[in-house]
Write a protein that holds these residues in place. Structure first.
Motif, mmCIF file in Angstrom:
data_model
loop_
_atom_site.group_PDB
_atom_site.id
_atom_site.type_symbol
_atom_site.label_atom_id
_atom_site.label_comp_id
_atom_site.label_asym_id
_atom_site.label_seq_id
_atom_site.Cartn_x
_atom_site.Cartn_y
_atom_site.Cartn_z
ATOM 1 N N UNK A 94 0.806 -1.220 0.000
ATOM 2 C CA UNK A 94 0.000 0.000 0.000
ATOM 3 C C UNK A 94 0.839 1.270 0.000
ATOM 4 N N UNK A 95 2.132 1.144 -0.295
ATOM 5 C CA UNK A 95 2.977 2.329 -0.401
ATOM 6 C C UNK A 95 3.687 2.752 0.864
ATOM 7 N N UNK A 96 3.494 2.029 1.959
ATOM 8 C CA UNK A 96 4.142 2.415 3.213
ATOM 9 C C UNK A 96 5.663 2.312 3.122
ATOM 10 N N UNK A 97 6.147 1.249 2.513
ATOM 11 C CA UNK A 97 7.592 1.066 2.382
ATOM 12 C C UNK A 97 8.220 2.147 1.516
ATOM 13 N N UNK A 98 7.611 2.447 0.384
ATOM 14 C CA UNK A 98 8.146 3.484 -0.500
ATOM 15 C C UNK A 98 8.109 4.853 0.178
ATOM 16 N N UNK A 99 7.033 5.133 0.894
ATOM 17 C CA UNK A 99 6.938 6.411 1.604
ATOM 18 C C UNK A 99 8.023 6.497 2.678
ATOM 19 N N UNK A 100 8.205 5.403 3.423
ATOM 20 C CA UNK A 100 9.236 5.387 4.473
ATOM 21 C C UNK A 100 10.617 5.591 3.859
ATOM 22 N N UNK A 118 22.222 -1.514 2.460
ATOM 23 C CA UNK A 118 21.197 -2.378 3.030
ATOM 24 C C UNK A 118 21.559 -3.816 2.663
ATOM 25 N N UNK A 119 21.388 -4.734 3.609
ATOM 26 C CA UNK A 119 21.585 -6.162 3.370
ATOM 27 C C UNK A 119 20.219 -6.809 3.202
ATOM 28 N N UNK A 120 20.109 -7.719 2.240
ATOM 29 C CA UNK A 120 18.847 -8.408 1.985
ATOM 30 C C UNK A 120 19.153 -9.876 1.724
ATOM 31 N N UNK A 121 18.378 -10.775 2.370
ATOM 32 C CA UNK A 121 18.571 -12.186 2.057
ATOM 33 C C UNK A 121 17.992 -12.446 0.664
ATOM 34 N N UNK A 129 13.027 -5.961 -4.541
ATOM 35 C CA UNK A 129 12.275 -5.160 -5.517
ATOM 36 C C UNK A 129 12.045 -3.747 -4.981
ATOM 37 N N UNK A 130 11.621 -3.631 -3.722
ATOM 38 C CA UNK A 130 11.387 -2.317 -3.123
ATOM 39 C C UNK A 130 12.668 -1.494 -3.104
#
Length: 168
Positions: A94-100, A118-121, A129-130
């Motif tokens: 819902x866009x929360x991650x992109x807004x953050x 940033x580290x991502x598994x 993707x984000x």
């Protein structure tokens, strides 16, 4: 829907620790880790206290409701690490991650940060993707893992720069 970012306050400590437990166990679920490796709320409270001493935690709100958080740590040479970011499952997509991430970018520019890591598994493709959509486009480091507990071994392989690895 009004999305707000606020630095962690004392009254949200336990709610944020609970979200931290969900984040850690989401990762364990992604990697099919045995339940004995799953995190408890008590462990998350301890981790959150450590984070408070080492960096900054921000809660993400939908109006007045806390729906996630991110933890960022500043380092030498004007760089930062986005250590963790989490959005409650019901609020994802819902866009929360992109807004953050946009607000985090503003904070980093304000603090004169020159780069963020940033580290991502590899199995967390939605996070990859984000982050890619939010401008993380440089491959900086490859972290390798060696399991001593065979229950943690994976079957799926991935090719990275011509090398064959198990996808964790």
């Amino acid at each position: 829907m009004n999305i707000i970012i606020k630095e962690l306050s004392n009254d949200l400590f336990f709610a944020t620790a609970k979200m931290l437990t969900e984040l850690m166990n989401y990762h364990r679920k992604l990697t099919n880790a045995p339940k004995e490796y799953w995190q408890t709320n008590e462990e998350s409270e301890k981790t959150l206290r450590e984070w408070i001493n080492e960096g900054s935690i921000y809660n993400i709100f939908s109006d007045e409701t806390p729906v996630g958080f991110f933890y960022v740590r500043l380092g030498g040479q004007n760089v930062a690490w986005l250590e963790d970011m989490f959005i409650l499952e019901d609020y994802r997509g819902n866009g929360f991650g992109k807004f953050a991430m946009k607000k985090l970018d503003e904070l980093m520019i304000e603090k004169k940060v020159v780069a963020m890591f940033v580290d991502v598994i590899p199995r967390n493709t939605s996070a990859i993707k984000l982050y890619k959509e939010c401008g993380f486009d440089h491959l900086n480091l490859i972290q390798l893992r060696k399991n001593y507990d065979e229950k943690l071994n994976k079957d799926e392989n991935i090719d990275i720069l011509g090398f064959d690895f198990k996808k964790y």
